[in-house]
Design a protein around this motif. Sequence first.
Motif, PDB file in Angstrom:
ATOM      1  N   SER A   4     -17.950  27.090 -34.600  1.00  0.00           N
ATOM      2  CA  SER A   4     -16.473  27.099 -35.522  1.00  0.00           C
ATOM      3  C   SER A   4     -15.264  26.700 -35.226  1.00  0.00           C
ATOM      4  O   SER A   4     -14.971  27.153 -33.637  1.00  0.00           O
ATOM      5  N   MET A  37     -19.701  20.984 -41.233  1.00  0.00           N
ATOM      6  CA  MET A  37     -19.208  21.064 -42.834  1.00  0.00           C
ATOM      7  C   MET A  37     -18.031  21.708 -42.839  1.00  0.00           C
ATOM      8  O   MET A  37     -17.626  22.481 -42.208  1.00  0.00           O
ATOM      9  N   GLU A  38     -17.476  21.453 -44.366  1.00  0.00           N
ATOM     10  CA  GLU A  38     -16.357  22.210 -44.469  1.00  0.00           C
ATOM     11  C   GLU A  38     -16.051  23.421 -46.016  1.00  0.00           C
ATOM     12  O   GLU A  38     -17.003  23.406 -46.557  1.00  0.00           O
ATOM     13  N   MET A  39     -16.611  24.191 -44.628  1.00  0.00           N
ATOM     14  CA  MET A  39     -16.367  25.950 -45.381  1.00  0.00           C
ATOM     15  C   MET A  39     -15.280  26.029 -45.773  1.00  0.00           C
ATOM     16  O   MET A  39     -14.531  26.228 -45.651  1.00  0.00           O
ATOM     17  N   GLY A  40     -15.347  27.211 -47.250  1.00  0.00           N
ATOM     18  CA  GLY A  40     -14.168  28.004 -48.055  1.00  0.00           C
ATOM     19  C   GLY A  40     -13.056  26.478 -48.969  1.00  0.00           C
ATOM     20  O   GLY A  40     -11.934  26.689 -49.013  1.00  0.00           O
ATOM     21  N   GLY A 125     -18.290  33.455 -50.514  1.00  0.00           N
ATOM     22  CA  GLY A 125     -19.720  32.276 -49.651  1.00  0.00           C
ATOM     23  C   GLY A 125     -18.953  33.065 -47.767  1.00  0.00           C
ATOM     24  O   GLY A 125     -19.551  32.189 -47.480  1.00  0.00           O
ATOM     25  N   ILE A 126     -18.756  34.420 -47.692  1.00  0.00           N
ATOM     26  CA  ILE A 126     -19.042  34.378 -46.520  1.00  0.00           C
ATOM     27  C   ILE A 126     -19.504  35.698 -45.820  1.00  0.00           C
ATOM     28  O   ILE A 126     -18.987  36.161 -44.632  1.00  0.00           O
ATOM     29  N   LYS A 153     -11.045  29.188 -44.513  1.00  0.00           N
ATOM     30  CA  LYS A 153     -11.533  27.692 -44.402  1.00  0.00           C
ATOM     31  C   LYS A 153     -11.538  27.365 -43.340  1.00  0.00           C
ATOM     32  O   LYS A 153     -10.910  27.787 -42.203  1.00  0.00           O
ATOM     33  N   ASP A 154     -12.677  26.481 -42.987  1.00  0.00           N
ATOM     34  CA  ASP A 154     -12.822  26.058 -41.181  1.00  0.00           C
ATOM     35  C   ASP A 154     -13.920  25.411 -41.711  1.00  0.00           C
ATOM     36  O   ASP A 154     -13.990  25.211 -42.398  1.00  0.00           O
ATOM     37  N   THR A 155     -13.794  24.341 -39.957  1.00  0.00           N
ATOM     38  CA  THR A 155     -14.697  23.620 -40.235  1.00  0.00           C
ATOM     39  C   THR A 155     -16.547  23.880 -38.920  1.00  0.00           C
ATOM     40  O   THR A 155     -15.278  24.473 -38.140  1.00  0.00           O
ATOM     41  N   VAL A 156     -17.292  23.765 -39.753  1.00  0.00           N
ATOM     42  CA  VAL A 156     -18.528  23.858 -38.656  1.00  0.00           C
ATOM     43  C   VAL A 156     -19.136  22.799 -38.183  1.00  0.00           C
ATOM     44  O   VAL A 156     -19.350  21.986 -39.307  1.00  0.00           O
ATOM     45  N   TYR A 241     -20.898  32.881 -40.391  1.00  0.00           N
ATOM     46  CA  TYR A 241     -20.430  30.276 -40.257  1.00  0.00           C
ATOM     47  C   TYR A 241     -21.801  30.269 -39.692  1.00  0.00           C
ATOM     48  O   TYR A 241     -22.068  29.003 -39.625  1.00  0.00           O
TER      49      TYR A 241
END
Length: 787
Positions: A4, A37-40, A125-126, A153-156, A241
């Motif tokens: 993350s 992957m771009e989360m959120g 999605g969390i 919102k996060d980049t994983v 995540y």
Amino acid sequence: MLISMNWIGDFVDLSGLDLPALIQRFTLSTAEVEEVMEMGQNLRDVVAGKILSVENHPDSKKLHLLKVDGGGQIYDVVCGAPNVREGLIVPFVKEGGMVAGQEIACAKIAGYESHGMCCSEHELGISADHSGLMELPEGTPIGKDITEIYAIKDTVFEVDNKSLTNRPDLWGHYGIAREFAALTGRELRPLETVALEAFDGLDPIAIQIEDPELCLRYTGLKVRNITKKVSPVNMRIRLFYCGSRAINLLADLTNYLMLEMGQPMHAFDCAKVDKIEVKRFCEPFAFTTLDSVERSIDENTLMICSGGKPVAVAGIMGGLDSEIEDGTDSLLLESANFDAPSVRRSSTRLGLRTDASMRYEKTLDPEMTVPAIGRFLKLLLDIDPQAQVISRLTDVYVKRYPKVELTFDKAYVDRYTGIAISHERILDTLRSLGFGAQCQGDTFTVEAPSWRATKDVTIKADIIEEITRIYGYDNFQISTTVSPLYPQKKSPQNKADNFVKDILVQSYGLHEVHSYIWEDAKTCRELGLAPVENVKLLNAQTPDHETLRRSMGPTLLGCVLANRAFDAGFGVFEIGRVCEGLDQDGLCRERKKLGLALFSRVKAEKELYFQLLGILKDLGQRIKRAGLAFANGEALYDWQHPRNTAFISCGGEELGWLCAVKPSVARKIGKKAAVVCAQLDMDAFAALAPQDLSYREPSRFPGIDIDLSLLVPDGMRYADMEPAWTGAGPELAGVSLIDSFTQNGRKSLTLRFAFSSQAKTLSKEEVQPVVDGIVEKLAAAGAALRA
């Protein structure tokens, strides 16, 4: 492994950076990234909404009619969540908003319009929890965007684990943050921990390491009065995540620390475990692990015990009887370091590979155990300030890795890299990675940090790699190396192998296969082959693959069995290794063998047998210019035909065998199948001295052929008849076998004698005396002309 960037941002300032470009640079310098992957990002207009009223749906027992305040506007919503109630604050998607990549429009549900949607954690999605609506704390501002309340919102990105095998320091976010700090030239923030010296006045934990070879360090701390049971939302989001599910606060904290620092930890219920012994047991026993599976523990598996009772498999998984439960309010925290090969072997034996065992297998830094406890305690007290430490930090440090100090000069760096990197750039790079680096003149002295000294950095070339990968391989100027290239001279064995393969493929259309050196017991059972006792593998992945093969036969028969439906007839071969027991030093006696197998549903076994015999004779003639001899003998294995088995030799040296397959085995392959196989010792074959090349100039004049049909006694071989025509004269150009059959219990052979002259055309009258002499010698040997 999932990483993350929000988590990385706790330790390195990433503001203003292009994250995808930074991740790509990480791929080029450190480890392979498989996916980003771009989360959120698929959430829109999801806010904190307050349920103002709840009414039962008149036509449904599960649905409810809600009035939801979305921040300045009241929405009518139809909801079926079981935990819905008046006054509850929940994530609410307004009409026209988006959740899970789907736009929420006005919809009629069971006769009532719904102008939005109340969400569970799963729908956001969390997490994987979809048991009910996500409940937000009292006082959450109504109408505030959910992504501003929590770090959704996060980049994983996913790192290929294989590229981290030699880097145990990268199995946690903090180690990867160190890489990003070095790549960006930004500061790496230290981990916030609790000063554990404050508890030195408390009683120690009774920790006894009875197996110091397998347990390098064991550190423990006791804590009580733990009142919080659920982890903070942001912690649960990060765990989810990164591929870990939330369980309870204490279990989540150990998983969080493992993902953050790379140090596996285990929390025991202090009411069940109050002291520690690390040991192995003399006899096997059954032990139930946390996954509720009963496993057989043998005398080689290291166990964590309390009062002599096993409570965990060291470095792999805890026991079910000592797990943290919902009512647990005290814990004994374990932070340890175990022997990497021992964990790997135990994990393989048990068939149990966990996140913890994967990290221990990489040879973790034992210096991490104490900082990990300090970090755990800091996170715990931030969440639950009422928690109390009730023991001093107890640390049993058995084995320390030696310090790695390397010295080299600037010329060494320039020679290896081919570019001029400044002294300052070299020092800054190494120090940013945690190395102790000093420079006097052109001489550098570098001390590897403990997290790189367990097995990763050992020689000067490793330091060059650190400098160049952070400098950037893509920054190197591409130039062609000027160096002489000499052809590699092939050994006689290599030449023989390649020549054999070429002949078998190009001349006979056989298919080359590749297999393993062990026998496949499952395939052998399908063929009805009895197991052959031989050397066994200690750490076989499956019991079916534990015995090394003594011959190529069962392997090739298994290949024929697997491919029998593809063609009515084919041949396969392999040059592979077999193990013929142990030598006097206790080592495997390996030999390289050529195995061949022919299969047909249209040809008779006899025809197939002589076809394979011809292939073997051709190999001998074309590679060594030598004639291979074949002699009947007793079968070596129970799957070989008891009568149609022959041994191959050349010049008195045995090279292998040729056989038809026993009928019961052939029927397993196919009811009408004919199968023959052979084996040739390639080491012995390659060692044969090639015979001198000789040739006979073809005659310009026609020759004459004489056929003799002979009745031969049982046991007489073709080789026994050869002396009858040896030295018969220069006109005899060759002898060949034309036919062979058995009638009325007697065997008949037809031989063709080819005569030719370099000076004239021969007549039958001229060669008849020679033929008569051959007939007399054959009769004396027991082979008479057939009437």
